[in-house]
Structures are given as structure tokens and as C-alpha cells.
Write a protein that holds these residues in place. Structure first.
Motif, PDB file in Angstrom:
ATOM      1  N   UNK A 284       0.915  -1.240  -0.137  1.00 50.85           N
ATOM      2  CA  UNK A 284       0.007  -0.007  -0.078  1.00 50.85           C
ATOM      3  C   UNK A 284       0.978   1.349   0.150  1.00 50.85           C
ATOM      4  N   UNK A 285       1.977   1.218   0.463  1.00 47.21           N
ATOM      5  CA  UNK A 285       3.060   2.208   0.571  1.00 47.21           C
ATOM      6  C   UNK A 285       4.236   2.259  -0.170  1.00 47.21           C
ATOM      7  N   UNK A 286       4.586   1.065  -0.610  1.00 43.93           N
ATOM      8  CA  UNK A 286       5.948   1.073  -1.557  1.00 43.93           C
ATOM      9  C   UNK A 286       5.330   1.188  -2.934  1.00 43.93           C
ATOM     10  N   UNK A 287       6.468   1.768  -3.734  1.00 45.59           N
ATOM     11  CA  UNK A 287       6.141   1.878  -5.178  1.00 45.59           C
ATOM     12  C   UNK A 287       5.954   0.488  -5.699  1.00 45.59           C
ATOM     13  N   UNK A 288       5.089   0.530  -6.831  1.00 44.82           N
ATOM     14  CA  UNK A 288       4.463  -0.774  -7.253  1.00 44.82           C
ATOM     15  C   UNK A 288       5.462  -1.824  -7.858  1.00 44.82           C
ATOM     16  N   UNK A 289       6.560  -1.157  -8.593  1.00 53.49           N
ATOM     17  CA  UNK A 289       7.587  -2.029  -8.897  1.00 53.49           C
ATOM     18  C   UNK A 289       8.213  -2.589  -7.936  1.00 53.49           C
ATOM     19  N   UNK A 290       8.153  -2.584  -6.448  1.00 49.43           N
ATOM     20  CA  UNK A 290       9.061  -2.934  -5.668  1.00 49.43           C
ATOM     21  C   UNK A 290       7.974  -3.803  -4.800  1.00 49.43           C
ATOM     22  N   UNK A 291       6.764  -3.647  -5.002  1.00 45.26           N
ATOM     23  CA  UNK A 291       5.852  -4.551  -4.049  1.00 45.26           C
ATOM     24  C   UNK A 291       4.551  -4.770  -4.527  1.00 45.26           C
ATOM     25  N   UNK A 292       3.889  -5.934  -4.846  1.00 39.58           N
ATOM     26  CA  UNK A 292       2.667  -6.010  -5.482  1.00 39.58           C
ATOM     27  C   UNK A 292       1.828  -7.166  -4.706  1.00 39.58           C
ATOM     28  N   UNK A 293       0.351  -7.033  -4.642  1.00 44.60           N
ATOM     29  CA  UNK A 293      -0.245  -8.149  -4.057  1.00 44.60           C
ATOM     30  C   UNK A 293      -0.493  -9.182  -5.282  1.00 44.60           C
ATOM     31  N   UNK A 294      -0.162  -8.967  -6.320  1.00 40.01           N
ATOM     32  CA  UNK A 294      -0.377 -10.015  -7.431  1.00 40.01           C
ATOM     33  C   UNK A 294       0.605  -9.909  -8.532  1.00 40.01           C
ATOM     34  N   UNK A 295       0.819 -11.188  -9.160  1.00 42.92           N
ATOM     35  CA  UNK A 295       1.525 -11.344 -10.051  1.00 42.92           C
ATOM     36  C   UNK A 295       1.059 -10.923 -11.378  1.00 42.92           C
ATOM     37  N   UNK A 296      -0.432 -10.615 -11.494  1.00 39.50           N
ATOM     38  CA  UNK A 296      -1.047 -10.273 -12.624  1.00 39.50           C
ATOM     39  C   UNK A 296      -1.217  -8.671 -12.634  1.00 39.50           C
ATOM     40  N   UNK A 297      -0.472  -8.219 -12.023  1.00 37.66           N
ATOM     41  CA  UNK A 297      -0.360  -6.600 -12.348  1.00 37.66           C
ATOM     42  C   UNK A 297       0.240  -6.336 -13.766  1.00 37.66           C
ATOM     43  N   UNK A 298      -0.197  -5.544 -14.343  1.00 33.02           N
ATOM     44  CA  UNK A 298       0.356  -5.087 -15.684  1.00 33.02           C
ATOM     45  C   UNK A 298       1.890  -5.052 -15.918  1.00 33.02           C
ATOM     46  N   UNK A 299       2.677  -5.818 -16.403  1.00 35.47           N
ATOM     47  CA  UNK A 299       4.144  -5.870 -16.665  1.00 35.47           C
ATOM     48  C   UNK A 299       4.658  -5.786 -15.090  1.00 35.47           C
ATOM     49  N   UNK A 300       4.607  -6.696 -14.418  1.00 36.99           N
ATOM     50  CA  UNK A 300       5.036  -6.791 -12.936  1.00 36.99           C
ATOM     51  C   UNK A 300       6.568  -6.760 -12.908  1.00 36.99           C
ATOM     52  N   UNK A 301       7.379  -6.181 -12.166  1.00 38.28           N
ATOM     53  CA  UNK A 301       8.914  -6.402 -12.161  1.00 38.28           C
ATOM     54  C   UNK A 301       9.170  -7.521 -11.488  1.00 38.28           C
ATOM     55  N   UNK A 302      10.552  -8.029 -11.799  1.00 35.16           N
ATOM     56  CA  UNK A 302      11.326  -9.226 -11.039  1.00 35.16           C
ATOM     57  C   UNK A 302      10.784  -8.903  -9.354  1.00 35.16           C
ATOM     58  N   UNK A 303      11.098  -7.621  -9.088  1.00 41.66           N
ATOM     59  CA  UNK A 303      11.202  -7.479  -7.527  1.00 41.66           C
ATOM     60  C   UNK A 303       9.432  -7.528  -7.085  1.00 41.66           C
ATOM     61  N   UNK A 304       8.662  -7.076  -7.841  1.00 41.71           N
ATOM     62  CA  UNK A 304       7.225  -7.248  -7.598  1.00 41.71           C
ATOM     63  C   UNK A 304       6.844  -8.679  -7.515  1.00 41.71           C
ATOM     64  N   UNK A 305       7.348  -9.646  -8.600  1.00 43.45           N
ATOM     65  CA  UNK A 305       6.950 -11.022  -8.419  1.00 43.45           C
ATOM     66  C   UNK A 305       7.552 -11.591  -7.333  1.00 43.45           C
TER      67      UNK A 305
END
Length: 345
Positions: A284-305
Motif C-alpha cells: 500500500x505504501x511502496x512503489x508498485x515496482x517493488x511490492x505487489x499483491x499479485x503477479x497479474x499486475x500489468x508488466x510486473x517487475x521481478x522485484x514485484x513478483x
């Protein structure tokens, strides 16, 4: 909790994808496989066994105590979440790099999608219920601490079960509604010469975007905002109240007593939950390229995955750790466990 689909929780913060990946694809996939096929399943198996033993022991101790009812409800919720999270249709879908069912017939993909939806419904419902139940546990202790003479009139087994069922019905209704946000897209990929099934946003999702946004905010506030704040605040208040009572008692007598073992155990359960909630709220507070609730975000980064899998692992640890807390802090629980082990030999 595992990803629903492209229609997962929308985060308030968005950002541009990193132009240079911190981790390579090979490094990310290796780390994800270690978490997905090694660490998380081992933790889950231990958690399922531990929660089953916890239920048996708590029932032996009696279900007249409201605290035991809440702990049994939490154990049942954790078992259902751990089983659903590690279900085969979900693992098959999430274990591939591109989040697909590859090489299956249309009928097989349809069956896998239905099973995926059912297990995801259970995953989210009981995963979110497990996140919210510590709030009820904290509320129960607040009543016991501040109304020591009248708490038995305020807290009854019937009212406690009713509170649990109302909370479960709330999460079930939300997750049933959100299950209509996804559908299966089945097509033939000539580049790979294989049929592919992908879970995508459904027509229902696009037709009800306003209600989807409302439900997403309800999920965030009902799981990541209100329960952690209430639980942390309640635990601090309980701890202060107990310390003040101990100081007052120490002035009146030379002997001191530690806090009630039930209160100590429940505070420990809530403390572990608070740490888990802190990790779960990071996207909720980190940039989306670093943290995500889902692998299905558009173009997730490796850190997000990778962070997605770390969140899943932390959630499984939270659902598997209560048995250790009971054994470590509750003497009566340990004695009952020993009796069960010795009688089984």
C-alpha cells in the motif's frame, strides 16, 4: 494469499516500471521456486498439523470459554486457507512464468478454472477472516480486563460464535462477489503451437467498475487498516492495564503474579499477527515496482513478483505459528499435548 486475476486489489500508488531490473529473470524464478515449492509447502504442512492438534486440545479444554472459541475459529480458518492456498489448480496456474494453463484442452482448462475459482474463494475468504479474527480476540481480552466481574454476562459462547459467523459471512459475501470479476480466455498460440488458458478480467468487471472500486476499498480498510490499528491499540491498552495492576498489587503485597496465561497467549498471537499485518500492508505504501499483491499486475517487475511470493510465505507463517505460541506459553496446553502423544503410543 494467491492472486485472483487481473482484477485483484487495486493499489492507490502507481509507478513506472523499472527500466533496469534489480534481479534477473533467472534469479527471480529460482527464488520464487524455492519459496513456492520448498519453503511455503513445508510451512503449510506444519501449520495444518499444528492447527489440527490445537483444535483437538482446545476442545478438550472446553468450548465454554470465549477465548477457546475464538482460537478454534482461527485454527479452522488457518487450516482452510493453507489447504486452499496450496491446491493443485492454483499451483498449476501460478507455477508457470506467464501465469497460464498451457497445453490443456478447453474442457480441462474449464475444469481447472472452476476449481481455481473455488479454491481462490476459500483462500481469500478464510485468509482475510484469519487477518480479522485477532481483532475479535483483542476485543474479548479488553472486556475481560476492564470488566472482570461482569465479562461473563457480556461475553457468552453464543454471542462469540455469532460474531465469528457474522465476520465470516462478511468476507464470504465480498469474495463471492469478487469471484465474478474473472473469466477464462482460451486460445491457440501459433508461436508456441499450443493451446493456452489465461484468467482475465470478465465482462462483469468492466460493467461494474464503480462497485469494483468500492469493494477494493472495503477489502483494504477491512483487512489492512482497521484490524491492525484496533489490534495494536488494544494490545497496548491491555499491556498498560496489566502493568498498572501489577504495580498496584506489588505495593499491597510482597508477592507478584505474572499476567494470566490466557491473556499472555492471546497477546502473543496478536503480536505475531501485527508483524504479519505490517508486511502485508507494505504494497500500500511502496512503489508498485517493488511490492505487489499479485503477479497479474500489468508488466510486473521481478522485484514485484518476488515480493508477491514473500507475502504469501509470510501469510503462511502467520497461519502456522499459533501452535508454537500455545506450546511455548501455555503450560496447560503443553500438558494436554503430552497426554495425547503418550496415549497414542
Amino acid at each position: 494469499m494467491a492472486a485472483l486475476s487481473d482484477s485483484d486489489i487495486h493499489l492507490p500508488n502507481t509507478s513506472v516500471r523499472l527500466t533496469t531490473e534489480i534481479l534477473s529473470d533467472q534469479e527471480t524464478w529460482l527464488a520464487m521456486k524455492i519459496l513456492m515449492f520448498g519453503i511455503t509447502p513445508i510451512i503449510s504442512v506444519f501449520g495444518i498439523v499444528g492447527n489440527i492438534l490445537s483444535i483437538i486440545i482446545l476442545i478438550r479444554h472446553g468450548m465454554a470459554k470465549c477465548s477457546n472459541i475464538l482460537l478454534v475459529a482461527l485454527a479452522l480458518s488457518d487450516i482452510t486457507f493453507l489447504v486452499s492456498f496450496n491446491s493443485l489448480p492454483k499451483v498449476l496456474y501460478e507455477a508457470v512464468w506467464n501465469h497460464e494453463y498451457v497445453g490443456y484442452s478447453k474442457a480441462s482448462c474449464d475444469v481447472l478454472f472452476i476449481l481455481f475459482s473455488i479454491f481462490t474463494l476459500l483462500d481469500y475468504t478464510f485468509g482475510l477472516l484469519g487477518i480479522a479474527l485477532p481483532m475479535l480476540i483483542t476485543a474479548e481480552r479488553l472486556v475481560v480486563i476492564f470488566l472482570p466481574l461482569n465479562f461473563s454476562q457480556v461475553l457468552t459462547p453464543t454471542r462469540t460464535w455469532l460474531a465469528v459467523f457474522v465476520m465470516a459471512a462478511y468476507w464470504l459475501s465480498i469474495c463471492i462477489y469478487s469471484s465474478f470479476w474473472q473469466g477464462l480466455d482460451y486460445f491457440f498460440d501459433p508461436a508456441r503451437n499450443q493451446s493456452v488458458g489465461i484468467i482475465v478480467k470478465s465482462a462483469f468487471f468492466f460493467q461494474h467498475e464503480d462497485s469494483v472500486d468500492t469493494i477494493n476499498h472495503m477489502i483494504i480498510f477491512s483487512s489492512m487498516v482497521i484490524p491492525p490499528i484496533f489490534t495494536v491499540t488494544g494490545c497496548v491498552v491491555i499491556s498498560v492495564k496489566i502493568q498498572l495492576a501489577l504495580i498496584k498489587r506489588q505495593k499491597m503485597t510482597s508477592t507478584t503474579r505474572s499476567m494470566n496465561r490466557t491473556t499472555r497467549t492471546l497477546l502473543a498471537v496478536c503480536a505475531i499477527y501485527c508483524v504479519t499485518a505490517a508486511v502485508l500492508s507494505m504494497p500500500l505504501y511502496l512503489p508498485q515496482e517493488y511490492a505487489s499483491y499479485s503477479l497479474t499486475d500489468k508488466s510486473p517487475t521481478n522485484m514485484g513478483k518476488l515480493f508477491y511470493q514473500l507475502v504469501n510465505t509470510v501469510t503462511c507463517i502467520n497461519s502456522s505459528s499459533n501452535f508454537i505460541v500455545y506450546v511455548g506459553l501455555n503450560k496447560q496446553f503443553r500438558m494436554t499435548l503430552k497426554n495425547i502423544i503418550y496415549c497414542s503410543k
